[in-house]
Design an enzyme around this catalytic site. Structure first.
Site, mmCIF file in Angstrom:
data_model
loop_
_atom_site.group_PDB
_atom_site.id
_atom_site.type_symbol
_atom_site.label_atom_id
_atom_site.label_comp_id
_atom_site.label_asym_id
_atom_site.label_seq_id
_atom_site.Cartn_x
_atom_site.Cartn_y
_atom_site.Cartn_z
ATOM 1 N N LYS A 121 19.528 13.230 47.091
ATOM 2 C CA LYS A 121 19.478 14.451 47.880
ATOM 3 C C LYS A 121 18.121 15.133 47.737
ATOM 4 O O LYS A 121 17.406 14.921 46.739
ATOM 5 C CB LYS A 121 20.558 15.438 47.396
ATOM 6 C CG LYS A 121 21.987 15.005 47.622
ATOM 7 C CD LYS A 121 22.941 16.036 47.034
ATOM 8 C CE LYS A 121 24.394 15.649 47.253
ATOM 9 N NZ LYS A 121 24.780 15.778 48.669
ATOM 10 N N ARG A 140 34.325 10.095 49.176
ATOM 11 C CA ARG A 140 35.404 9.347 49.834
ATOM 12 C C ARG A 140 35.732 8.050 49.079
ATOM 13 O O ARG A 140 36.838 7.540 49.176
ATOM 14 C CB ARG A 140 35.013 9.054 51.288
ATOM 15 C CG ARG A 140 33.803 8.197 51.463
ATOM 16 C CD ARG A 140 33.179 8.321 52.845
ATOM 17 N NE ARG A 140 32.560 9.631 53.024
ATOM 18 C CZ ARG A 140 31.965 10.016 54.159
ATOM 19 N NH1 ARG A 140 31.959 9.214 55.213
ATOM 20 N NH2 ARG A 140 31.409 11.209 54.244
#
Length: 506
Positions: free
Chosen positions: A278, A352
């Site tokens: 990130k 996920r």
């Protein structure tokens, strides 16, 4: 690790003198100016005060708090005028308006020991809302400060003025409010804990500590057991960190349970994005990426504390997503728990992956419904903003969750799962890819998770819902209502209300 100080809640129906350090009454924003709401003041005092609102600069706006010298009939040194927001003649305040006003007042009156809240309470539900708001407003997080000098202690006693105290025992109402608020505040504290101190192993220990004294069973999978039993999603995400992943199962199973639910929570204790790293800006907020696991943990503990006849199991899927020589790479293929393979095209779509393992594990116990909670996508913030969670899945579950959220006073909005998003998750080398269509990414992530929901004993897909709390789980803005900065504890109240609703309908 979690050291919340709980507020003492009580009620009084008359005789304000000597009850507290401050008495709080409500002021609304009427169409023609500020409106003094029903209160325990004498008619003469109330009339004089109503005439003085405009000159004093009182508007009744939500979160406005004006302190005045106490009046003789209150017996306290301070009279507080608390804004409740817009009001209309002849209409009662909503439960959430009361909850926010009480929470705002208690939050801003930190430093006082005891506060009396004299908001209009026409029903038991109104009393409950004021109590919940007060208990959530009285939150603080100071564990990592070397000194509390200059910090005000939160209010420790909230007395609710209500004529309903004459009509019966409100003890059960106050108990529920206290337990629900405790669950919210424990969630906040876990989210606020820095990643230097909250990591997979310590999170698992915190779950054990919080469960002490409650009729729940806590089981922890360490990295060896996860590897042996094939939890490829959790291991794939967590193996890049020196602090190895955990799966924590928290079971509340009363003998008289009439329903059975499973709650699965994303517990990424820190998310760098892994190899798909990130940007540095605001990366510190990623300590909150375990909020979903904190929510489901504390929801089950609240259900146990309330003694509700439901079998509720929380699955905490905990890992730290770090870049290293051992980390998963883009283009790697992971074999998930249950055997399905996933091509990892972006290591920053890691939530996920851990959730998929948890959903498969939850499915194998054939619950009546599976609800997963996760700070899953930045797309949630783009679609619904900072305060509204998205809910997707089986209509029977999503509809019930929306109704529960409305009752609990939380912002949740149902979103569709368009079938055309599924082909975008197709992989050339595995059963499915972990990213797909960028537009509508919140829904694409939910479509991915749906692939891992198992079938019930009749061969039908288990009813399931996914709640994306990426925005509302963490408040980077100013405090408001009962909501403090940083961790919010959102959706705990919704999930408790959901369970109460399905039990009532059984």
């Amino acid at each position: 690790m979690v050291k919340n100080t709980e507020i003492n809640l009580s009620t009084v129906s008359r005789g304000l003198k000597g009850t507290s350090d401050a008495v709080v009454i409500g002021v609304g924003q009427g169409t023609d100016g500020p409106v003094l709401l029903d209160n325990p003041l004498t008619a003469k005092s109330a009339e004089a005060l109503a005439d003085s609102l405009k000159p004093l600069g009182v508007t009744g706006a939500a979160d406005q708090l004006v302190r005045l010298p106490g009046l003789p009939e209150t017996g306290s040194g301070i009279l507080v005028l608390a804004g409740v927001g817009k009001v209309q003649a002849g209409q009662s305040l909503t439960g959430e308006a009361l909850r926010r006003a009480a929470g705002s007042a208690v939050r801003q009156l930190a430093g006082l020991a005891t506060v009396t809240l004299a908001f209009p309470t026409a029903s038991v539900e109104d009393v409950a809302a004021v109590a919940e708001g007060a208990a959530m407003g009285a939150y603080s997080f100071t564990e990592f400060r070397s000194s509390n000098d200059g910090l005000k202690d939160p209010v420790r006693n909230a007395v609710i003025f209500t004529e309903l105290a004459d009509g019966g025992d409100l003890g059960a109402v106050l108990k529920r409010a206290g337990l629900v608020a405790k669950a919210v505040n424990s969630t906040r504290s876990l989210v606020n804990t820095p990643p230097s101190h909250l990591y997979p192993e310590s999170f698992a220990e915190a779950a054990k500590d919080l469960a002490k004294g409650l009729p729940v069973k806590v089981t922890v999978w360490d990295e060896k057991r996860l590897e042996k039993e094939g939890f490829g999603g959790i291991m794939g995400v967590g193996k890049g960190s020196a602090r190895q992943p955990r799966l924590v199962k928290v079971e509340y199973s009363p003998a008289k349970a009439t329903r059975k639910i499973a709650l699965v929570g994303k517990g990424i204790t820190f998310d760098t994005g892994g190899i798909s790293i990130k940007p540095a800006l605001h990366m510190g907020d990623m300590k909150s990426d375990m909020a979903g696991a904190a929510v489901v943990l504390n929801t089950v503990l609240a259900l146990a504390g309330l003694g509700l006849p439901v079998k509720a199991t929380a699955w905490l899927c905990i890992a730290e997503n770090m870049p290293s020589g051992a980390a998963s790479r883009p283009a790697d293929v992971l074999t998930m728990f249950g055997g399905k393979t996933v091509e990892v095209l972006n290591t920053d779509a890691e939530g996920r992956l851990v959730m998929a393992d948890g959903i498969v594990a939850a499915s194998r116990e054939y619950p009546d419904a599976i609800i997963d909670v996760a700070t899953l996508t930045g797309a949630q913030l783009i679609a619904l903003g900072n305060r509204t969670a998205g809910v997707m899945g089986t209509e029977s579950v999503t509809g019930a969750l929306k109704a529960a959220a409305d009752r609990a006073g939380e912002l949740v909005w149902p979103m569709p799962l368009p079938e055309e998003l599924r082909p975008s998750l197709d992989s050339q080398v595995a059963d499915i890819a972990n990213i797909g269509e960028r537009h509508g990414g919140m829904m694409t992530a939910a479509v991915f998770l749906r692939e891992f929901v198992g079938k019930d004993k009749a061969g039908e897909q288990i009813p399931w819902a996914h709640i994306d709390i990426a925005g509302p789980s963490f408040n980077n803005g100013s405090p408001y209502g009962y909501t403090h900065k940083q961790g919010t504890g959102c959706t705990v109240r919704t999930l408790v209300a959901y369970v109460e609703d399905i039990l009532a309908a059984a």
